[in-house]
Design a protein around this motif. Structure first.
Motif, PDB file in Angstrom:
ATOM      1  N   UNK A 333      91.608  23.758  42.374  1.00 33.26           N
ATOM      2  CA  UNK A 333      90.914  23.996  43.644  1.00 33.26           C
ATOM      3  C   UNK A 333      89.803  25.026  43.462  1.00 33.26           C
ATOM      4  N   UNK A 334      90.073  26.043  42.652  1.00 27.92           N
ATOM      5  CA  UNK A 334      89.064  27.074  42.398  1.00 27.92           C
ATOM      6  C   UNK A 334      87.846  26.464  41.712  1.00 27.92           C
ATOM      7  N   UNK A 335      88.107  25.585  40.748  1.00 26.90           N
ATOM      8  CA  UNK A 335      86.998  24.932  40.042  1.00 26.90           C
ATOM      9  C   UNK A 335      86.230  23.995  40.987  1.00 26.90           C
ATOM     10  N   UNK A 336      86.963  23.225  41.792  1.00 23.44           N
ATOM     11  CA  UNK A 336      86.327  22.282  42.711  1.00 23.44           C
ATOM     12  C   UNK A 336      85.450  23.002  43.739  1.00 23.44           C
ATOM     13  N   UNK A 337      85.854  24.213  44.100  1.00 19.56           N
ATOM     14  CA  UNK A 337      85.110  24.989  45.091  1.00 19.56           C
ATOM     15  C   UNK A 337      84.013  25.855  44.460  1.00 19.56           C
ATOM     16  N   UNK A 338      83.774  25.664  43.168  1.00 23.24           N
ATOM     17  CA  UNK A 338      82.698  26.377  42.492  1.00 23.24           C
ATOM     18  C   UNK A 338      82.963  27.848  42.256  1.00 23.24           C
ATOM     19  N   UNK A 339      84.250  28.234  42.271  1.00 22.61           N
ATOM     20  CA  UNK A 339      84.589  29.649  42.084  1.00 22.61           C
ATOM     21  C   UNK A 339      84.711  30.040  40.612  1.00 22.61           C
ATOM     22  N   UNK A 340      84.915  29.044  39.751  1.00 20.84           N
ATOM     23  CA  UNK A 340      85.021  29.302  38.308  1.00 20.84           C
ATOM     24  C   UNK A 340      83.618  29.222  37.710  1.00 20.84           C
ATOM     25  N   UNK A 341      83.177  30.319  37.111  1.00 19.09           N
ATOM     26  CA  UNK A 341      81.820  30.391  36.572  1.00 19.09           C
ATOM     27  C   UNK A 341      81.828  30.170  35.062  1.00 19.09           C
ATOM     28  N   UNK A 342      80.775  29.566  34.565  1.00 21.88           N
ATOM     29  CA  UNK A 342      80.580  29.442  33.124  1.00 21.88           C
ATOM     30  C   UNK A 342      79.640  30.559  32.677  1.00 21.88           C
ATOM     31  N   UNK A 343      80.126  31.413  31.774  1.00 23.48           N
ATOM     32  CA  UNK A 343      79.348  32.564  31.324  1.00 23.48           C
ATOM     33  C   UNK A 343      79.100  32.485  29.822  1.00 23.48           C
ATOM     34  N   UNK A 344      77.958  33.009  29.403  1.00 21.82           N
ATOM     35  CA  UNK A 344      77.584  32.998  27.991  1.00 21.82           C
ATOM     36  C   UNK A 344      77.837  34.327  27.307  1.00 21.82           C
ATOM     37  N   UNK A 345      77.211  34.491  26.137  1.00 24.55           N
ATOM     38  CA  UNK A 345      77.466  35.670  25.299  1.00 24.55           C
ATOM     39  C   UNK A 345      77.086  36.991  25.963  1.00 24.55           C
ATOM     40  N   UNK A 346      76.140  36.951  26.868  1.00 24.07           N
ATOM     41  CA  UNK A 346      75.674  38.190  27.478  1.00 24.07           C
ATOM     42  C   UNK A 346      76.501  38.664  28.653  1.00 24.07           C
ATOM     43  N   UNK A 347      77.519  37.888  29.058  1.00 24.71           N
ATOM     44  CA  UNK A 347      78.297  38.274  30.239  1.00 24.71           C
ATOM     45  C   UNK A 347      79.125  39.527  29.965  1.00 24.71           C
ATOM     46  N   UNK A 348      79.042  40.503  30.872  1.00 20.49           N
ATOM     47  CA  UNK A 348      79.835  41.719  30.762  1.00 20.49           C
ATOM     48  C   UNK A 348      81.126  41.533  31.554  1.00 20.49           C
ATOM     49  N   UNK A 349      82.228  41.558  30.840  1.00 19.02           N
ATOM     50  CA  UNK A 349      83.540  41.310  31.460  1.00 19.02           C
ATOM     51  C   UNK A 349      83.881  42.438  32.424  1.00 19.02           C
ATOM     52  N   UNK A 350      84.443  42.052  33.575  1.00 13.84           N
ATOM     53  CA  UNK A 350      84.808  43.022  34.601  1.00 13.84           C
ATOM     54  C   UNK A 350      86.329  43.149  34.710  1.00 13.84           C
ATOM     55  N   UNK A 351      86.759  44.305  35.181  1.00 16.48           N
ATOM     56  CA  UNK A 351      88.188  44.546  35.363  1.00 16.48           C
ATOM     57  C   UNK A 351      88.751  43.528  36.342  1.00 16.48           C
ATOM     58  N   UNK A 352      89.825  42.850  35.934  1.00 16.80           N
ATOM     59  CA  UNK A 352      90.458  41.877  36.807  1.00 16.80           C
ATOM     60  C   UNK A 352      89.980  40.455  36.621  1.00 16.80           C
ATOM     61  N   UNK A 353      89.041  40.242  35.716  1.00 15.62           N
ATOM     62  CA  UNK A 353      88.608  38.869  35.435  1.00 15.62           C
ATOM     63  C   UNK A 353      89.742  38.063  34.823  1.00 15.62           C
ATOM     64  N   UNK A 354      89.838  36.795  35.209  1.00 14.38           N
ATOM     65  CA  UNK A 354      90.715  35.828  34.539  1.00 14.38           C
ATOM     66  C   UNK A 354      89.792  34.947  33.712  1.00 14.38           C
ATOM     67  N   UNK A 355      90.040  34.850  32.419  1.00 16.49           N
ATOM     68  CA  UNK A 355      89.077  34.212  31.519  1.00 16.49           C
ATOM     69  C   UNK A 355      89.764  33.171  30.631  1.00 16.49           C
ATOM     70  N   UNK A 356      89.057  32.068  30.452  1.00 17.98           N
ATOM     71  CA  UNK A 356      89.428  31.094  29.441  1.00 17.98           C
ATOM     72  C   UNK A 356      88.245  30.990  28.467  1.00 17.98           C
ATOM     73  N   UNK A 357      88.501  31.282  27.200  1.00 24.05           N
ATOM     74  CA  UNK A 357      87.445  31.298  26.209  1.00 24.05           C
ATOM     75  C   UNK A 357      87.362  29.944  25.517  1.00 24.05           C
ATOM     76  N   UNK A 358      86.153  29.467  25.301  1.00 23.42           N
ATOM     77  CA  UNK A 358      85.928  28.243  24.520  1.00 23.42           C
ATOM     78  C   UNK A 358      85.190  28.656  23.254  1.00 23.42           C
ATOM     79  N   UNK A 359      85.713  28.219  22.112  1.00 32.66           N
ATOM     80  CA  UNK A 359      85.111  28.617  20.843  1.00 32.66           C
ATOM     81  C   UNK A 359      85.102  27.440  19.896  1.00 32.66           C
ATOM     82  N   UNK A 360      84.264  27.546  18.867  1.00 33.50           N
ATOM     83  CA  UNK A 360      84.134  26.469  17.893  1.00 33.50           C
ATOM     84  C   UNK A 360      85.264  26.439  16.879  1.00 33.50           C
TER      85      UNK A 360
END
Length: 360
Positions: A333-360
């Motif tokens: 539901x979060x993804x469907x509502x556009x709440x999940x953001x795609x961030x690149x290398x320059x994103x500064x992680x914030x306290x309380x972020x929930x993150x899924x990392x994609x790597x090669x």
């Protein structure tokens, strides 16, 4: 893992606090030098967000961030000249990230004080001086060791010695290494020494029921402020007693004892603030886990807390604030509502972020 060394004079509550933190059982009797071997304990960082996310994801495992505490024997005046037992253990906390200095902030005629009178600011000065003297000896040894390289004209050692000379000048004035005025480049050159007084210090004022007030308290606050440090209040004896109380009964016991806040949680928060740390989360059905990173870390560096591949082969990160994820009801539901953001290398992680990392 974050590592913190506990220091202080004898009989100020160091081992009692260590016992409370780790729910371990090291000696804490009422006499100096009862801790004669370094004690190490790993403490899970309390974080209500972790439990909420685990319930949300129906996780099989919940893994909090962790802090390793190292408790050493109490220091006394003259430790650097061989008095007492504390100085010989300082080597055990050279590899720590920060120091937690426990300061007696209570009167109790039944608990001996090694300096006879209870004056918190003097206790702080005594401990800090012993740390400075221990560091000065470390620096002297290093300068002796590289003297030949300096005579040979090796530039890197000449530059290092210039930084070491700044330390010695500061030590002569009783200053901590932190306040020696080194440049960032000089700090990198001498980082291998792991000087005790280059580490951030958090002061734990052990109150034992009632706070000190008046001039004694104000002078302690003043010296901590002058040192550019932080302090937290903690009632080590009460927190130790609460170890034996069921989790659901602790709030009631705190109320009865007149201790309104969880002192250990406050201490750990203070440690995070002192070191400029934050937490981010990963969550799923297998596990929900908290990860500790330095505030201001970009996504690849944050990913390295999980595995080096997450930094070296970083592609992108899927990010959502923990409150928004819970409010959405599900990740889909979060993804469907556009709440999940795609961030690149320059994103500064914030306290309380929930993150899924994609790597090669």
């Amino acid at each position: 893992m974050l590592k913190i060394g506990i220091v202080g004079l004898p009989n100020v509550g160091k081992s009692t606090l260590f016992n409370a933190l780790t729910k371990a059982s090291v000696p804490a009797e009422n006499y100096p030098f009862c801790t004669i071997d370094p004690s190490v304990g790993v403490v899970g960082v309390p974080d209500a967000r972790l439990g909420a996310l685990a319930e949300f994801s129906k996780s099989k495992k919940v893994i909090p961030a962790a802090i390793e505490f190292v408790d050493i024997a109490g220091l006394v005046k003259g430790a650097a000249e061989g008095e007492g037992l504390g100085n010989q253990f300082l080597a055990n906390i050279r590899e720590t990230d920060a120091l937690l200095q426990v300061v007696r902030f209570f009167d109790d005629s039944k608990v001996l004080h090694v300096e006879k009178t209870i004056e918190p600011y003097k206790d702080i000065e005594i401990v800090n001086l012993e740390l400075v003297l221990a560091d000065a000896e470390q620096v002297r040894k290093r300068r002796d060791k590289i003297a030949g390289d300096i005579k040979a004209g090796r530039k890197e050692f000449i530059a290092e010695d210039a930084a070491l000379a700044k330390f010695m000048q500061g030590f002569a004035a009783g200053k901590l290494a932190l306040h020696a005025g080194l440049s960032d480049d000089e700090k990198r050159r001498v980082a291998h020494l792991n000087l005790l007084t280059m580490k951030p210090i958090l002061y734990a004022l052990n109150v034992k029921g009632n706070l000190f007030t008046g001039e004694r308290a104000e002078r302690a606050y003043e010296i901590i402020k002058e040192l550019g440090s932080r302090f937290v209040y903690v009632d080590a004896a009460t927190e130790r007693e609460l170890n034996d109380v069921a989790d659901e009964d602790r709030a009631g016991f705190r109320q009865e004892l007149g201790v309104s806040e969880d002192g250990l949680a406050g201490l750990i928060r203070g440690a995070y603030e002192t070191l400029g740390l934050i937490s981010f989360f990963t969550t799923g059905t297998d596990e929900t886990r908290a990860w500790t990173i330095t505030a201001g870390s970009a996504a690849p560096r944050a990913g390295a807390a999980i595995h080096n591949d997450f930094a070296d082969k970083f592609i992108r990160a899927e990010v959502i604030e923990w409150q928004k994820l819970l409010a959405a009801g599900s990740y889909v539901a979060a993804r469907d509502n556009g709440l999940v953001r795609t961030e690149g290398k320059g994103y500064i992680v914030k306290d309380g972020d929930v993150i899924e990392f994609l790597h090669g």
